[in-house]
Design an enzyme around this catalytic site. Structure first.
Site, mmCIF file in Angstrom:
data_model
loop_
_atom_site.group_PDB
_atom_site.id
_atom_site.type_symbol
_atom_site.label_atom_id
_atom_site.label_comp_id
_atom_site.label_asym_id
_atom_site.label_seq_id
_atom_site.Cartn_x
_atom_site.Cartn_y
_atom_site.Cartn_z
ATOM 1 N N CYS A 238 0.810 -1.167 -0.192
ATOM 2 C CA CYS A 238 0.051 0.150 0.034
ATOM 3 C C CYS A 238 0.799 1.395 0.095
ATOM 4 O O CYS A 238 0.637 2.129 -0.760
ATOM 5 C CB CYS A 238 -0.938 0.152 1.160
ATOM 6 S SG CYS A 238 -2.123 1.761 1.556
ATOM 7 N N CYS B 50 -1.744 1.546 -3.179
ATOM 8 C CA CYS B 50 -2.691 2.600 -2.831
ATOM 9 C C CYS B 50 -2.201 4.218 -2.730
ATOM 10 O O CYS B 50 -2.807 4.869 -3.367
ATOM 11 C CB CYS B 50 -4.032 1.995 -1.965
ATOM 12 S SG CYS B 50 -3.199 1.277 -0.540
ATOM 13 N N LYS C 69 -0.548 5.515 -5.782
ATOM 14 C CA LYS C 69 -1.245 5.567 -7.056
ATOM 15 C C LYS C 69 -2.385 6.755 -6.840
ATOM 16 O O LYS C 69 -2.722 7.262 -7.926
ATOM 17 C CB LYS C 69 -2.106 4.100 -7.095
ATOM 18 C CG LYS C 69 -3.110 3.920 -8.102
ATOM 19 C CD LYS C 69 -3.979 2.630 -8.011
ATOM 20 C CE LYS C 69 -4.386 2.551 -6.627
ATOM 21 N NZ LYS C 69 -5.126 1.146 -6.483
ATOM 22 N N TYR D 251 -10.148 -3.152 -10.502
ATOM 23 C CA TYR D 251 -10.016 -1.766 -10.194
ATOM 24 C C TYR D 251 -8.593 -1.332 -10.471
ATOM 25 O O TYR D 251 -8.433 -0.030 -10.601
ATOM 26 C CB TYR D 251 -10.114 -1.686 -8.562
ATOM 27 C CG TYR D 251 -9.258 -2.132 -7.623
ATOM 28 C CD1 TYR D 251 -8.093 -1.456 -7.189
ATOM 29 C CD2 TYR D 251 -9.202 -3.435 -7.224
ATOM 30 C CE1 TYR D 251 -7.116 -1.832 -6.239
ATOM 31 C CE2 TYR D 251 -8.072 -4.217 -6.136
ATOM 32 C CZ TYR D 251 -7.152 -3.129 -6.095
ATOM 33 O OH TYR D 251 -6.104 -3.612 -5.015
ATOM 34 N N GLU E 156 -8.114 1.884 -12.884
ATOM 35 C CA GLU E 156 -7.377 3.088 -12.165
ATOM 36 C C GLU E 156 -6.316 3.704 -12.910
ATOM 37 O O GLU E 156 -6.072 4.826 -13.346
ATOM 38 C CB GLU E 156 -7.079 2.825 -10.690
ATOM 39 C CG GLU E 156 -8.262 2.527 -9.770
ATOM 40 C CD GLU E 156 -7.734 2.311 -8.426
ATOM 41 O OE1 GLU E 156 -8.729 2.672 -7.462
ATOM 42 O OE2 GLU E 156 -6.803 1.715 -8.346
ATOM 43 N N HIS F 176 -26.951 21.911 1.216
ATOM 44 C CA HIS F 176 -27.083 22.384 0.060
ATOM 45 C C HIS F 176 -26.256 23.714 -0.270
ATOM 46 O O HIS F 176 -26.300 24.464 0.522
ATOM 47 C CB HIS F 176 -28.694 22.701 -0.220
ATOM 48 C CG HIS F 176 -29.002 23.281 -1.648
ATOM 49 N ND1 HIS F 176 -29.106 22.333 -2.544
ATOM 50 C CD2 HIS F 176 -29.307 24.495 -2.177
ATOM 51 C CE1 HIS F 176 -29.393 23.032 -3.795
ATOM 52 N NE2 HIS F 176 -29.501 24.274 -3.391
ATOM 53 N N GLU G 52 -26.010 15.516 -0.819
ATOM 54 C CA GLU G 52 -27.323 15.675 -0.456
ATOM 55 C C GLU G 52 -28.256 14.848 -1.170
ATOM 56 O O GLU G 52 -29.273 14.519 -0.790
ATOM 57 C CB GLU G 52 -27.778 17.088 -0.394
ATOM 58 C CG GLU G 52 -27.918 17.565 -2.096
ATOM 59 C CD GLU G 52 -28.381 19.353 -2.107
ATOM 60 O OE1 GLU G 52 -29.445 19.489 -1.638
ATOM 61 O OE2 GLU G 52 -27.770 19.998 -2.817
#
Length: 447
Positions: free
Chosen positions: A44, A49, A52, A179, A183, A436, A441
């Site tokens: 990692c 990750c 990356k 993935y 990616e 908002h 939302e």
């Protein structure tokens, strides 16, 4: 704790899971050593990750710089310097490596920069000739990229090497539908490469909701990424300065780089697991129970080497639970259900819980609420790219899954995952006031 043994715990592998387990065990009073033959931090931090995600950030600027004119910004000539980004990323990897090392040392953990091999139930041999013993042994050696068995496979690279490229390839073929493939496809595409994804199946990201997969495929194709489904390697060969790739169901293609993203293989070879009597599964993974214990009572394993759920946060939780169970007198098992996950594609997608298809198969009748909208930023920028949010509920309106694709979807999903894990209902979301204007939302306005 140690009496007749050199250590209470000997951990093999200083990745995310091994580091967490070793640190927690040491804070609980155990005498701990961890052996790491590469660099402290594991996949990692060093080659996965974290670096990356930094490339993903860098890739996002391609579209941001294009869109900024609609927001009043005038930018001069744009030029991307891959070498500068690469070197800055690798420098930060060095920083994280030092930080992980200091964390272990500050907690009294002995770091051994050698490859460790089990030579008996409680004995570990090191290349230096030293042999040590441990009351408990933890295997946390992670996994490595799978490389297809085909002629010319040695001409390709994996995600490990992608961080060290001398230059961005003009044309790149990425093999895989998961993935990692999606990616890096987004990263290379935004950096200017002509990207082709090939996969042996008829779909990509098969564990994610079908509507999200279809949306990402559509957007990716509009961005110029090509896809070749039902394709398997026949061979890779040099064609001048290029690589010629032959595959089933499609015509050959010439590219400058072939990248394999075809899954990951548990790192169990050459560890002496047979000598210790540790049982392996069909894929070479270490078989463990819910407390991460192998069939040998004092030997445990956590993280990708067990091939349960190959995600860094899962490895960290497994490492924590192991240390608390063995050294904290607090038996703890990780719940591997309802784990949120994300794909940092362009745009990113994320999900937690059951997909619509899985929910219908498991529960029968379900209720699906969704919002298909164009994010405000895209509207002003003139981008037609749309986001999609889905909420899947059982007949009693309990939320069993949330899935989304769009800007910042993984950031939004982290909070939404808490709600799904806690068993909240659609009514709880309806009763929550919206913030908002935000994309998030939409989760409390779904109809």
């Amino acid at each position: 704790m140690a009496d007749s043994y050199d250590y209470d715990l000997f951990t093999i592998g200083a990745g995310s899971g091994g580091t967490r387990a070793s640190r927690i065990a040491a804070t609980l009073g155990a005498k701990v050593a961890v052996a790491e033959e590469h660099r402290v931090g594991g996949t990692c931090v060093i080659r996965g990750c974290v670096p990356k995600k930094m490339l993903v950030y860098g890739a996002h600027f391609a579209e941001d710089l294009e869109d900024c004119a609609k927001f009043g910004w005038s930018i001069g000539e744009k030029r991307f310097d891959w070498a500068r980004l690469r070197d800055n990323v690798l420098a930060d990897v060095d920083r994280l490596n030092r930080a992980y090392t200091e964390t272990l040392e500050n907690n009294g953990v002995t770091i051994i920069n050698e490859r460790a091999v089990l030579t008996g139930p409680h004995e570990i041999a090191l290349p230096s000739g030293r042999r040590v013993t441990a009351r408990h042994i933890l295997i946390a050696t992670g996994a490595r990229p799978h490389v297809p068995d085909c002629p010319g496979a040695e001409l390709g690279i994996t995600s490990n090497e992608a961080f060290h490229l001398d230059a961005i390839p003009r044309r790149v073929l990425i093999a895989g539908g998961g993935y990692i493939a999606n990616e890096f496809a987004g990263i290379f595409n935004e950096f200017g490469s002509k990207v082709t994804i090939m996969t042996r199946g008829d779909q990509m990201l098969r564990s994610y909701d079908e509507a999200l997969r279809d949306r990402l495929l559509h957007i990716s194709m509009l961005k110029g990424i090509d896809f070749r489904f039902h394709a398997e390697f026949k061979g890779i060969e040099r064609a001048g300065d290029a690589l010629r790739v032959s595959m089933t169901s499609h015509e050959p293609i010439e590219v400058d780089c072939v990248m394999f993203a075809t899954g990951r293989v548990p790192n169990t070879e050459g560890l002496g697991l047979e000598a210790a009597g540790v049982e392996l599964g069909e894929k070479g993974e270490i078989k463990v129970d819910r407390f991460s214990r192998t069939n040998v009572e004092h030997i445990y394993a956590v993280g990708d080497v067990t091939d349960r759920v190959q995600l860094t946060p899962v490895a960290i939780r497994e490492g924590q639970a192991f240390a608390e169970t063995v050294f904290g007198n607090a038996p703890s098992a990780v719940d591997h259900t309802c784990i949120p996950a994300a794909v940092f594609s362009h745009p990113p997608l994320a999900g937690v819980g059951l997909t619509e298809k899985a929910a219908r198969q498991k529960l029968g009748a379900v209720k699906v609420y969704q919002s298909d909208f164009r994010p405000m930023k895209n509207v002003l920028a003139g981008r037609n790219e749309r986001a999609l949010y889905k909420m899947v509920c059982d007949e009693a309106d309990k939320i069993v899954g949330i899935h989304m694709i769009g800007p910042d979807a993984p950031e939004i999903m982290q909070a939404a995952a808490v709600a799904v894990k806690a068993g909240l209902s659609k009514r709880d979301f309806d009763a929550t006031c919206a913030i908002h204007p935000t994309m998030a939302e939409e989760l409390v306005l779904l109809r």
